[in-house]
Design a protein around this motif. Structure first.
Motif, PDB file in Angstrom:
ATOM      1  N   SER A 257      44.252  61.722  17.107  1.00 51.34           N
ATOM      2  CA  SER A 257      43.121  60.917  16.633  1.00 51.34           C
ATOM      3  C   SER A 257      43.096  59.550  17.309  1.00 51.34           C
ATOM      4  O   SER A 257      42.021  58.989  17.536  1.00 51.34           O
ATOM      5  CB  SER A 257      43.166  60.766  15.111  1.00 51.34           C
TER       6      SER A 257
ATOM      7  N   MET B  92      41.736  60.205  20.882  1.00 49.19           N
ATOM      8  CA  MET B  92      40.300  60.496  20.869  1.00 49.19           C
ATOM      9  C   MET B  92      39.482  59.409  20.173  1.00 49.19           C
ATOM     10  O   MET B  92      38.296  59.581  19.926  1.00 49.19           O
ATOM     11  CB  MET B  92      40.043  61.844  20.180  1.00 49.19           C
ATOM     12  N   SER B  93      40.089  58.271  19.846  1.00 47.06           N
ATOM     13  CA  SER B  93      39.430  57.116  19.208  1.00 47.06           C
ATOM     14  C   SER B  93      38.759  57.488  17.894  1.00 47.06           C
ATOM     15  O   SER B  93      37.660  57.035  17.586  1.00 47.06           O
ATOM     16  CB  SER B  93      38.408  56.493  20.155  1.00 47.06           C
ATOM     17  N   ARG B  94      39.413  58.288  17.073  1.00 39.47           N
ATOM     18  CA  ARG B  94      38.895  58.668  15.757  1.00 39.47           C
ATOM     19  C   ARG B  94      39.845  58.243  14.650  1.00 39.47           C
ATOM     20  O   ARG B  94      39.693  58.670  13.510  1.00 39.47           O
ATOM     21  CB  ARG B  94      38.698  60.181  15.676  1.00 39.47           C
TER      22      ARG B  94
ATOM     23  N   ASN C  55      33.934  66.091  18.245  1.00 41.89           N
ATOM     24  CA  ASN C  55      33.118  64.986  18.763  1.00 41.89           C
ATOM     25  C   ASN C  55      31.883  65.494  19.483  1.00 41.89           C
ATOM     26  O   ASN C  55      30.807  64.912  19.366  1.00 41.89           O
ATOM     27  CB  ASN C  55      33.934  64.112  19.718  1.00 41.89           C
TER      28      ASN C  55
ATOM     29  N   ALA D  69      29.488  66.879  16.694  1.00 44.08           N
ATOM     30  CA  ALA D  69      28.947  65.799  15.876  1.00 44.08           C
ATOM     31  C   ALA D  69      28.052  64.875  16.680  1.00 44.08           C
ATOM     32  O   ALA D  69      27.083  64.324  16.154  1.00 44.08           O
ATOM     33  CB  ALA D  69      30.105  65.003  15.254  1.00 44.08           C
ATOM     34  N   GLY D  70      28.346  64.714  17.957  1.00 43.14           N
ATOM     35  CA  GLY D  70      27.496  63.872  18.813  1.00 43.14           C
ATOM     36  C   GLY D  70      26.137  64.490  19.056  1.00 43.14           C
ATOM     37  O   GLY D  70      25.153  63.783  19.251  1.00 43.14           O
TER      38      GLY D  70
ATOM     39  N   SER E  47      38.426  56.776  11.367  1.00 47.32           N
ATOM     40  CA  SER E  47      37.595  57.634  10.520  1.00 47.32           C
ATOM     41  C   SER E  47      38.361  58.792   9.910  1.00 47.32           C
ATOM     42  O   SER E  47      37.782  59.572   9.164  1.00 47.32           O
ATOM     43  CB  SER E  47      36.421  58.184  11.340  1.00 47.32           C
TER      44      SER E  47
ATOM     45  N   LEU F 222      39.626  67.914  18.345  1.00 40.95           N
ATOM     46  CA  LEU F 222      38.854  66.696  18.102  1.00 40.95           C
ATOM     47  C   LEU F 222      37.776  66.487  19.159  1.00 40.95           C
ATOM     48  O   LEU F 222      36.706  65.955  18.865  1.00 40.95           O
ATOM     49  CB  LEU F 222      39.789  65.483  18.034  1.00 40.95           C
ATOM     50  N   TRP F 223      38.039  66.926  20.390  1.00 43.39           N
ATOM     51  CA  TRP F 223      37.017  66.847  21.428  1.00 43.39           C
ATOM     52  C   TRP F 223      35.833  67.743  21.071  1.00 43.39           C
ATOM     53  O   TRP F 223      34.679  67.345  21.227  1.00 43.39           O
ATOM     54  CB  TRP F 223      37.613  67.243  22.777  1.00 43.39           C
TER      55      TRP F 223
END
Length: 89
Positions: free
Chosen positions: A22, A25-27, A82, A85-86, A30, A78-79
């Motif tokens: 996380s 992946m810069s999460r 992302n 969700a993106g 959150s 997570l990628w």
């Protein structure tokens, strides 16, 4: 993947791998501890499956290899999250 680490071992390894993934992946802001553990454990299953497709013996790798497998799978998971969700935004 053979669960030789036991239930608590998979939670600890999964939690650490999910937390590091996380951050990669810069999460991290959150996600909570339970999401980190879930990402690490599901990432371990995903990473083990993907590595076995390439002929890597994931069952006999040891604890460090299990951690790296969980980390790789969690980053991929997570990628994917992302990317999905993106697209919704």
């Amino acid at each position: 993947m053979t669960p030789t680490l036991g239930f608590i071992g998979w939670i600890v390894i999964g939690g650490l791998a999910g937390w590091i993934a996380s951050m990669v992946m810069s999460r991290d802001a959150s996600m909570g501890i339970f999401a980190n553990i879930a990402a690490g454990i599901v990432g371990g299953l995903l990473g083990g499956f993907l590595l076995s497709l390439f002929g890597v013996d994931v069952a006999g790798g040891g604890m460090i290899f299990s951690f790296l497998t969980c980390l790789l799978g969690a980053v991929i998971l997570l990628w994917i999250i992302n990317a999905v969700a993106g697209r919704r935004r």
